[in-house]
Motif scaffolding. Sequence first.
Motif, PDB file in Angstrom:
ATOM      1  N   UNK A 282       0.827  -1.211   0.000  1.00 26.54           N
ATOM      2  CA  UNK A 282       0.000   0.000   0.000  1.00 26.54           C
ATOM      3  C   UNK A 282       0.859   1.257   0.000  1.00 26.54           C
ATOM      4  N   UNK A 283       2.155   1.106   0.205  1.00 23.37           N
ATOM      5  CA  UNK A 283       3.062   2.251   0.232  1.00 23.37           C
ATOM      6  C   UNK A 283       3.642   2.490  -1.157  1.00 23.37           C
ATOM      7  N   UNK A 284       3.650   3.747  -1.569  1.00 23.53           N
ATOM      8  CA  UNK A 284       4.150   4.108  -2.893  1.00 23.53           C
ATOM      9  C   UNK A 284       5.205   5.214  -2.768  1.00 23.53           C
ATOM     10  N   UNK A 285       6.000   5.357  -3.787  1.00 22.71           N
ATOM     11  CA  UNK A 285       6.963   6.456  -3.919  1.00 22.71           C
ATOM     12  C   UNK A 285       7.849   6.582  -2.684  1.00 22.71           C
ATOM     13  N   UNK A 286       7.879   7.774  -2.069  1.00 23.58           N
ATOM     14  CA  UNK A 286       8.808   7.991  -0.958  1.00 23.58           C
ATOM     15  C   UNK A 286       8.437   7.169   0.278  1.00 23.58           C
ATOM     16  N   UNK A 287       7.171   6.825   0.433  1.00 25.68           N
ATOM     17  CA  UNK A 287       6.773   5.979   1.560  1.00 25.68           C
ATOM     18  C   UNK A 287       7.347   4.573   1.398  1.00 25.68           C
ATOM     19  N   UNK A 288       7.349   4.056   0.178  1.00 29.72           N
ATOM     20  CA  UNK A 288       7.947   2.737  -0.077  1.00 29.72           C
ATOM     21  C   UNK A 288       9.458   2.799   0.150  1.00 29.72           C
ATOM     22  N   UNK A 289      10.082   3.894  -0.267  1.00 26.84           N
ATOM     23  CA  UNK A 289      11.532   4.037  -0.068  1.00 26.84           C
ATOM     24  C   UNK A 289      11.871   4.111   1.417  1.00 26.84           C
TER      25      UNK A 289
END
Length: 211
Positions: A91-98
Amino acid sequence: MAFVILEAGDPLGNSLTAHATNIPGCITYPAVEEGSTFEIKHHMLSILPTFHGLSTDDPNMHIAEFLMGCKNILVKGLSAESIKLRLFPYTLKDQARRWLLTLPSGSISTWNQLSEKFLNKYFPASKTLDMRLSFAQKPNEQFHEAWERFKELNRKCPHSGISSTDQVHIFFRGLNMTTKTLVNASCGGSYKDKNAQEACLSFEKMAADTQ
């Protein structure tokens, strides 16, 4: 300066060539029943929210919607804890996934740990206090608008630990003088004569009447 010793015959260019590496994950998953399998399917992800880590994203709402979605995902042999740990990273994308990828390897083994780290990152205690203690009725803002906005602030930071009594005081102190007079009149003299629950009920009634 330390030199890297290459194996005999290795071209010097090998030391400068990028290689894919297996980055250890931060999550250690609970054991599953023997013979159980878990495959993340499209319909699972379609009912889950996404979080990009932007300043406009609401981390508390993200968790609430995620947990709501997980209640509709059942996998034989896997506990609810295991399902949440396996699905949340998707559910995490972009900077949250990083951000998730920067956490130490094996540092998370429970949903409580994961959700706590997530909230500490995207909704730290300092932000909670700023939102609560800086509340003030805006110019030309009606009572029902101020009350709804205050309740929305409370919803966004349910982990603040501020008691319901203190919440009532914070809300009242943020009102302008004219509205304070109306609130006290609606409460039959002073809002302080009521307990927190009674005061909130009075605020709800006043909001409905003024709206």
